[in-house]
Design an enzyme around this catalytic site. Sequence first.
Site, short mmCIF file in Angstrom:
data_model
loop_
_atom_site.label_atom_id
_atom_site.label_comp_id
_atom_site.label_asym_id
_atom_site.label_seq_id
_atom_site.Cartn_x
_atom_site.Cartn_y
_atom_site.Cartn_z
N THR A 1 -1.20 137.00 -52.54
CA THR A 1 -1.04 138.45 -52.70
C THR A 1 -0.81 139.16 -51.36
OG1 THR A 1 -3.42 138.84 -52.49
CG2 THR A 1 -2.57 138.46 -54.72
N ALA B 1 1.00 139.94 -47.45
CA ALA B 1 2.36 140.28 -47.04
C ALA B 1 3.21 139.01 -46.87
CB ALA B 1 2.34 141.08 -45.73
N ARG C 1 -11.79 138.11 -53.88
CA ARG C 1 -11.48 139.53 -54.01
C ARG C 1 -10.15 139.79 -54.74
NH1 ARG C 1 -9.17 143.10 -50.22
NH2 ARG C 1 -8.86 141.33 -48.84
N CYS D 1 4.48 134.18 -35.33
CA CYS D 1 5.76 134.85 -35.59
C CYS D 1 6.56 135.12 -34.32
CB CYS D 1 5.53 136.15 -36.34
SG CYS D 1 4.21 137.18 -35.68
N GLN E 1 6.44 144.51 -31.36
CA GLN E 1 6.13 143.88 -32.64
C GLN E 1 5.81 144.87 -33.76
OE1 GLN E 1 4.00 140.30 -30.23
NE2 GLN E 1 3.74 140.16 -32.43
N GLY F 1 3.14 142.34 -39.14
CA GLY F 1 2.48 141.17 -38.59
C GLY F 1 0.97 141.24 -38.71
N HIS G 1 10.29 141.95 -35.40
CA HIS G 1 9.78 141.88 -34.03
C HIS G 1 10.98 141.84 -33.08
CE1 HIS G 1 5.84 141.32 -35.49
NE2 HIS G 1 5.61 140.08 -35.17
N ASN H 1 9.74 139.25 -38.85
CA ASN H 1 8.52 138.50 -38.59
C ASN H 1 7.89 137.92 -39.84
OD1 ASN H 1 8.24 141.49 -38.69
ND2 ASN H 1 6.09 140.99 -38.98
#
Lengths: 351, 351
Positions: free
Chosen positions: A14, A16, A42, A131, A158, A162, A251, A325
Site C-alpha cells: 500500500t 508509494a 495497520r 534511489c 530530491q 522518496g 530526483h 525516484n
Amino acid sequence: MSHLGYHVAIVGATGAVGQQMLKTLERLNFPVKTLLPLSSKRSAGKKVVFKGEELTVQEATPESFEGIQLALFSAGGSVSKALAPEAVKRGAVVVDNTSAYRMAGDVPLVVPEVNEEDLRDHNGIIANPNCSTIQMVAALQPIRQAFGLKRIIVSTYQAVSGAGAEAIDEMYVQSRQVLNNEQVNPEILPVGGDKKHYQIAFNAIPQIDKFQDNGFTFEEVKMIQETKKIMRDQTIQVAATCVRLPVESGHSESVYIEVEKEGVTVPQLREVLQAAPGITLQDDPAQQIYPMAIEAAGKDDVFVGRIRKDLDQEKGFHMWIVADNLLKGAALNSVQIAFSLQKLGLLENQS
Amino acid sequence: MSHLGYHVAIVGATGAVGQQMLKTLERLNFPVKTLLPLSSKRSAGKKVVFKGEELTVQEATPESFEGIQLALFSAGGSVSKALAPEAVKRGAVVVDNTSAYRMAGDVPLVVPEVNEEDLRDHNGIIANPNCSTIQMVAALQPIRQAFGLKRIIVSTYQAVSGAGAEAIDEMYVQSRQVLNNEQVNPEILPVGGDKKHYQIAFNAIPQIDKFQDNGFTFEEVKMIQETKKIMRDQTIQVAATCVRLPVESGHSESVYIEVEKEGVTVPQLREVLQAAPGITLQDDPAQQIYPMAIEAAGKDDVFVGRIRKDLDQEKGFHMWIVADNLLKGAALNSVQIAFSLQKLGLLENQS
C-alpha cells in the site's frame, strides 16, 4: 494472473513504492501466477488492484511466504530485517528495496544495467540500491566503462515521494497553507523518525535521513558506499550532499566527475550515453533542452543533460541527471532485477 | 529625510531589488538628504514610500542625475549601460546591481567584507556582484585568508525572486494551478528573454540566465569570473551549476572547496566563520541545525552549516551556504558599498 508464472509477494503493497511495484509488474508484463499483497498490521485489509483484480492486503507474517517464489520488499528496514530471512527460508528470492541488507557482504546490490552478473552470487536476498544512487550509477557506468572514473562529487535535488506517500501529502498541504497565509505545522520531513521537522513547501532542506558521526547524513553515506559496491571499486572517490526539495517525484542531481582517460570530449560522453541502455540524452543548450523532474516523473529512463567540460580540470565534467525516484529509483529497478533473475535462471521454474 | 546627507537616486525603484534598497537605506539609517526614485517610462508615476513619505517615481533620463551624489542602479543591464555614464558625468557615484560593468577592468566589483579597499580604484561606477556570488565569496573569504583556497565547485539552489517580482508571482500562480489541477502556462522562468519557458512550481530548472557557447549558463559564468575578480586571484579554480527552485527568497548553495593548507579541521573552519563579519554559523547536525532558505529570508547575514571534511581529499571540505538573495545578494550589499564609500571618504561631502 497468468497461466504460467511465479508466485509473487509484495511487502508494503500500500506504500508509494509498493503501489508502483504493482503497476510496474503489470505494465512490463512480468509473469505473475499469483500476487500476494502484504503489509503491516495497520494497513492489512486495504484493497489493491493488480491486472484489474481487487486483492485484499494481508498482514505479513513468516508464514505468508509459504509457496512464494519471489518477494519484493518495500516496507521499511525493520520489516525486511524481520521477514526477509523468513521468506528466504521458505524458498523465496527476496528483492529488498530498503537499506537493511545493502552493505551486507553476501548480498548483491544490483542495478541491472551496471552489475547484473552480481546476481549470480545471491544467497536469497538481493538489495535494490538507494534511489539517488541508482540513477547516478546508471548514468556514470557507461562513462566509466569507456573512459574510467576517478571521482564523483554530487549534490542532489530530491523529491518528497522518496520519503513516502505521507511526505507528498505534507508538501501539498503545506503549499496550500502558505498560499492561504495559514500556519504550517511540519510533522514528517525532513525525516519522519528524527527530532525536528521543517517546512518543505517553498524551501530546500539539506537533510535526508539521519546524521552520522562524520557530519554526513545516512542518505549521503548510502550514495558513497553503494556506488563503490555496485561499481566494485573501492578506489572511486565519492562525495555527496543530499537535499530535499518541494518536488513530488523526480530526483535531480548535479554531478561532477573526473575520468581516468585523457583528452575525453563532451561529444564523446554524449555518444556513450546515447548508446547506453535505460539512458535518454536530453542535452541541447541552444534549444534549452535539459532534463527536469516534472518531465522525468512517470518515465522509466534516466535522463542526462547539461554535460560540459570543467574549465580548469582537463578530465573534469559536469552533468545533470534526473530520474523518477519511485520508478528507476525503486519499483522499476526491483522489477528489472526480477527479470534479470529470470533471464539468468536464478528463479525457480514457473508453475 | 535627514538634515545632513546625500542626494540619492534609486534606478529601478519599483522592482524587487529597488524596493529592498529603499527599505535597507531606511532601516540602516544611511544619511539620505533627498531620495529620487527613478524607473523606466512604464513604471513612472507609481508611488514608493521612503521613511513614511510617499514619493512619485520619475522616468530615468540623463538629466535625472543633476545634483545626485549617489545612484543605486537595479533596472537591468541595458538601463545601466545607457544611464550609469550619464550619472557619473553629472558627478554621481554609481553602485550598479546589474551585470553591465562587473567584468570591466576599471570597475571595482565589491563585497565590502571581502574587498572594500578596491573601492579606492573606482572611476565613478562600482559594480555589485551577482547574488549567488556574493554569499559564496562572503563565506569563503575568511576561510581563504586563514587557509588559502585552491578550488570551488558549487551547485546552487536559487530562489525565484532573483528573476524579479514577476517570477515570484508566476511561482505562486502556478503552485495554485497545480494544487487545483488547472493548466499551467509558463511565461517567464527560467529566463524572461529566452525562447522557452518551463513550469517552476514543484520543479527544479537547471538554467539561470542564457546559455553560453561553452555549455555553461551566463549565471554560472558570472559566479566563476566574479569570484576570481573579487578575490583578486585568477588561479582559483571555480565551477558552478546554477539551478532555479520553487522558493520565494533565499539562495542555497552546496559548496565543495579545497584549501591550500594541510591539516585543516572542521572545528577550525567553524572558528574562522564564527569570527567573520556578516556570517552566522548554523552548524549542529546533532540538533538538526543547518541553514535553510525560509529561515534566511529577510535576514542580513550569510548563513553557513553542514561543514564536513571530504572522505577522500585531505584538503577538501563541503558546506551549505544560504542568504537572502535580495538583501546580502543585492540591496543590502549595495547599501553596504555606499556606507564603505562614505567611510573611505569616496563620496562628496554631505550637504
